[in-house]
Design an enzyme around this catalytic site. Sequence first.
Site, mmCIF file in Angstrom:
data_model
loop_
_atom_site.group_PDB
_atom_site.id
_atom_site.type_symbol
_atom_site.label_atom_id
_atom_site.label_comp_id
_atom_site.label_asym_id
_atom_site.label_seq_id
_atom_site.Cartn_x
_atom_site.Cartn_y
_atom_site.Cartn_z
ATOM 1 N N CYS A 85 -67.509 40.187 63.515
ATOM 2 C CA CYS A 85 -68.095 41.412 64.054
ATOM 3 C C CYS A 85 -68.709 41.149 65.434
ATOM 4 C CB CYS A 85 -69.096 42.000 63.065
ATOM 5 S SG CYS A 85 -69.516 43.735 63.412
ATOM 6 N N HIS A 179 -66.418 42.389 58.151
ATOM 7 C CA HIS A 179 -67.298 41.367 57.556
ATOM 8 C C HIS A 179 -66.635 40.760 56.312
ATOM 9 C CE1 HIS A 179 -71.057 41.903 59.885
ATOM 10 N NE2 HIS A 179 -70.595 43.136 60.075
ATOM 11 N N GLU A 181 -67.718 38.234 54.694
ATOM 12 C CA GLU A 181 -68.716 37.595 53.833
ATOM 13 C C GLU A 181 -69.265 38.505 52.749
ATOM 14 O OE1 GLU A 181 -71.158 38.912 57.527
ATOM 15 O OE2 GLU A 181 -69.079 38.610 56.911
#
Length: 523
Positions: A85, A179, A181
């Site tokens: 990002c 993202h 994660e």
Amino acid sequence: MSTQPSDSILIVDFGSQVTQLIARRVREAGVYSEIAPFTQAEDALRRLNPRGIILSGSPAGVPEDGSPRAPQAVFDAGVPILGICYGQQVMSHQLGGTVEAGNQGEWEGEFGRAFITVTEDCALFDGLWKVGERHQVWMSHGDKVSRFAPGFRIVAVSDGAPFAVIADEDRRFYGTQFHPEVVHTPDGGKLIANFVRHVCGCPGDWSMAAYRDSKVAEIREQVGDGNVICGLSGGVDSSVAAILIHEAIGDQLTCVFVDHGLLRLGEREQVESLFRHHYNIPLVVVDASERFMAGLAGITDPEKKRKFIGGEFIAVFEEEANRLGGADFLAQGTLYPDVIESVSFTGGPSVTIKSHHNVGGLPERMNMKLVEPLRELFKDEVRALGRELGLNDQFVGRHPFPGPGLAIRIPGEVTAERCEILQKADAVYLEEIRAAGLYDAIWQAFAVLLPVRTVGVMGDYRTYDSVCALRAVTSIDGMTADIYPFDAAFLSRVATRIINEVKGINRVVYDYTSKPPGTIEWE
């Protein structure tokens, strides 16, 4: 001596709320990772000599004046880089590309669930994603890259982001606008694992067994012939720390357990049994319950409760340390999230999430050095280390318990009588949760004794007793939480048992508040 393995990943933090999740995903792939604020990244790079670098997201915008930047040494390190990002955008900007603010033209950003399409092969996708496939991801960005730096090409796109994934294979630099994660990107953990294992070449052999061996050696070197005192709370963190230190230095360690009268039912007996009989660790138990109750008399403000309990705990602990002849070291169960949250990502104190001082902060006059064997670990890794040390699952999987104990689960004045009522109600609640096989699915569950009395009927008699509130939440790290959706039959069974078995309670309610807007604890 250091417990850091030879292969590691450095995560440069630009202030994202979910940077910790990146570190967790890397470690889940069996690779050691550390987070460093961008202001300290160059020092961390020299110290760690990592096999790869991940640049985090950020609440800032790259075009903003004063927005964070990565040190040039990061791009000159000669190791693979993954920008996530903001990390993708700042990498593009610093290497010669252009990033535009989201409020220009028709572009308003891209937030929430999205789908990307793989358009070209790259090493980041090897064995995972193929050209033409669509994959769900989680976007959260307002700015956009309008011109990429030389050497990059687009390898995946989304409806709102023609730059969803970029790659420079020669330098092994990659960027994702989404993202990976977060759990909302289903294959995100696999993508991060692909980066650290396949692109960076890390073997993925970081384990709790290896951590245990290297940490034992480090403790022995640090302590030498000195003596260590460990303040036990009865929780998982301090218990695992104590057991690991005892393995390293044996009877040079003495544990001090202060019973302040605000513990869960049977907690003192459980701690004594574990340390005296199972591990045979020197243990001093101090019954300070009357002292704490006397000091809490008349206090209703939650912050005053916390300050009194923290200060009194320190006083009792210091008295016992002096009585034992003092010590050279103090052991603490500090965890990695505590370390991260104590460091502002901008390098200044104004935006620090919290300053961590274990056991309420200890006076400098105690003149002890710290032994913190868990400071590189997340909570789930502490649990894994506990299992590696032989602690049973029932103990290492225990729900978090606040330092001030039941005092902050009794709004209003705390008395010995109200503590006893709450202990019994809480024990019934947790017993039913375990019996239903739900304990491990819940981050934290507990009962609260409210300063409210209601009229009830038991038999043919009128009652006028207290209200008990039940709380249960699911969470990853305690920063946000959702309520656990018990069925009505379960809640009815628990309420019936508490009202029938705990004298002093005649009404039970369930707390449906998430975090935010509420907190997990009531005070």
